[in-house]
Design a protein around this motif. Structure first.
Motif, PDB file in Angstrom:
ATOM      1  N   UNK A 176      25.628  19.401  42.669  1.00  0.00           N
ATOM      2  CA  UNK A 176      25.925  17.988  42.841  1.00  0.00           C
ATOM      3  C   UNK A 176      27.205  17.599  42.109  1.00  0.00           C
ATOM      4  N   UNK A 177      27.386  18.117  40.886  1.00  0.00           N
ATOM      5  CA  UNK A 177      28.615  17.829  40.139  1.00  0.00           C
ATOM      6  C   UNK A 177      29.844  18.341  40.878  1.00  0.00           C
ATOM      7  N   UNK A 178      29.742  19.541  41.425  1.00  0.00           N
ATOM      8  CA  UNK A 178      30.871  20.104  42.168  1.00  0.00           C
ATOM      9  C   UNK A 178      31.201  19.252  43.398  1.00  0.00           C
ATOM     10  N   UNK A 179      30.189  18.848  44.127  1.00  0.00           N
ATOM     11  CA  UNK A 179      30.406  18.048  45.335  1.00  0.00           C
ATOM     12  C   UNK A 179      31.001  16.688  44.994  1.00  0.00           C
ATOM     13  N   UNK A 180      30.488  16.050  43.945  1.00  0.00           N
ATOM     14  CA  UNK A 180      30.979  14.726  43.573  1.00  0.00           C
ATOM     15  C   UNK A 180      32.417  14.778  43.075  1.00  0.00           C
ATOM     16  N   UNK A 181      32.751  15.821  42.307  1.00  0.00           N
ATOM     17  CA  UNK A 181      34.129  15.967  41.828  1.00  0.00           C
ATOM     18  C   UNK A 181      35.080  16.169  43.005  1.00  0.00           C
ATOM     19  N   UNK A 183      34.653  15.203  46.167  1.00  0.00           N
ATOM     20  CA  UNK A 183      34.757  13.949  46.926  1.00  0.00           C
ATOM     21  C   UNK A 183      35.618  12.931  46.193  1.00  0.00           C
ATOM     22  N   UNK A 184      35.487  12.872  44.867  1.00  0.00           N
ATOM     23  CA  UNK A 184      36.267  11.923  44.082  1.00  0.00           C
ATOM     24  C   UNK A 184      37.757  12.235  44.157  1.00  0.00           C
ATOM     25  N   UNK A 185      38.124  13.510  44.039  1.00  0.00           N
ATOM     26  CA  UNK A 185      39.534  13.890  44.100  1.00  0.00           C
ATOM     27  C   UNK A 185      40.130  13.611  45.479  1.00  0.00           C
ATOM     28  N   UNK A 186      39.368  13.885  46.533  1.00  0.00           N
ATOM     29  CA  UNK A 186      39.857  13.614  47.892  1.00  0.00           C
ATOM     30  C   UNK A 186      40.012  12.113  48.115  1.00  0.00           C
ATOM     31  N   UNK A 187      39.052  11.347  47.606  1.00  0.00           N
ATOM     32  CA  UNK A 187      39.127   9.888  47.754  1.00  0.00           C
ATOM     33  C   UNK A 187      40.348   9.330  47.035  1.00  0.00           C
ATOM     34  N   UNK A 213      46.107  19.250  44.171  1.00  0.00           N
ATOM     35  CA  UNK A 213      46.432  20.418  43.354  1.00  0.00           C
ATOM     36  C   UNK A 213      45.279  20.748  42.401  1.00  0.00           C
ATOM     37  N   UNK A 214      44.711  19.714  41.793  1.00  0.00           N
ATOM     38  CA  UNK A 214      43.574  19.929  40.885  1.00  0.00           C
ATOM     39  C   UNK A 214      42.394  20.518  41.644  1.00  0.00           C
ATOM     40  N   UNK A 215      42.143  19.991  42.853  1.00  0.00           N
ATOM     41  CA  UNK A 215      41.024  20.497  43.648  1.00  0.00           C
ATOM     42  C   UNK A 215      41.236  21.963  44.027  1.00  0.00           C
ATOM     43  N   UNK A 216      42.465  22.337  44.375  1.00  0.00           N
ATOM     44  CA  UNK A 216      42.753  23.731  44.724  1.00  0.00           C
ATOM     45  C   UNK A 216      42.538  24.663  43.527  1.00  0.00           C
ATOM     46  N   UNK A 217      42.911  24.195  42.343  1.00  0.00           N
ATOM     47  CA  UNK A 217      42.688  24.999  41.142  1.00  0.00           C
ATOM     48  C   UNK A 217      41.195  25.182  40.870  1.00  0.00           C
ATOM     49  N   UNK A 218      40.421  24.127  41.050  1.00  0.00           N
ATOM     50  CA  UNK A 218      38.969  24.237  40.858  1.00  0.00           C
ATOM     51  C   UNK A 218      38.346  25.182  41.869  1.00  0.00           C
ATOM     52  N   UNK A 219      38.847  25.138  43.122  1.00  0.00           N
ATOM     53  CA  UNK A 219      38.326  26.064  44.148  1.00  0.00           C
ATOM     54  C   UNK A 219      38.654  27.499  43.776  1.00  0.00           C
TER      55      UNK A 219
END
Length: 227
Positions: A176-181, A183-187, A213-219
């Protein structure tokens, strides 16, 4: 859903459609009567998000009103047009879509409204007349595409509840934390981009793209953990 082409077609089709009993109206001498139009049947109770368009409506003022509603936290506005005002209602919806650079969608519905015209005589030589007629109406729901993010959040909550009920509490929390983070970055990215394109922000595009960029690093980090 309706696109620009569909809304443009409505302008032409509705302008040609008339259901009023013209023969009966033509037989009346309008100089002998005062015409009063009742509120059409089926018109919804006025809400903040309801915008009713008439031929006398100030177009620029309605554009500013809709913009104010959308920028103050409202996810949608509903534009109502009746009869000859349908053309102006469609133009208003298309103008809003152009101003938001495709960041909003249009959902168009049509209906037939029953209208009663009261002919009140100006002297005692004429009788009181009432004419019932039908007129076409359009209802255009203008809503932000961001609403899909709310549906994604709702789906994540459902998955969390299901996993929690099955006893996988730790996995449910991490997922859930991963999904919410995500969604928040995309929003945040979409919000900043819309602000930039509408001229309401002076941020550089490199700053706007930073959530991506942050989302790509997390992925990339998560991919290394899985393998």
């Amino acid at each position: 859903m309706a696109d620009v082409h569909e809304c443009s077609m409505l302008k032409e089709s509705f302008s040609e459609e008339r259901n009023a009993p013209r023969v009966k109206r033509r037989n009346l001498l309008f100089s002998d009567y005062t015409i009063k139009k009742r509120q059409p049947f089926g018109i919804v109770k006025r809400r903040d998000k309801d915008i009713f368009i008439t031929n006398k409506t100030n177009f620029k003022a309605q554009v500013k009103k809709c913009e104010k509603l959308l920028n103050n936290g409202n996810s949608e506005v509903i534009i109502h047009g009746l009869g000859a005002a349908i053309h102006k209602a469609c133009s208003l919806a298309l103008q809003l879509k152009e101003l938001h650079y495709g960041g909003i969608e249009l959902d168009i519905k049509t209906s037939t409204a029953s209208i009663i015209d009261d002919f009140e005589p100006v002297d005692d030589n004429a009788d009181y007349k009432t004419i019932n007629r039908n007129n076409s109406a359009v209802h255009i729901r203008v809503f932000k595409k961001f609403s899909i993010d709310g549906l994604n959040t709702y789906f994540c909550a459902i998955i969390f509840i299901r996993m929690h009920m099955e006893g996988m509490i730790k996995v449910a929390i991490l997922r859930t934390l991963w999904s919410l983070i995500s969604l928040l970055l995309i929003f945040i990215f979409k919000y900043l981009l819309c602000k930039k394109l509408s001229g309401q922000s002076t941020l550089e595009y490199s700053e706007i793209l930073s959530p991506i960029f942050i989302l790509l690093q997390l992925i990339a980090v998560r991919a290394c953990q899985l393998h």
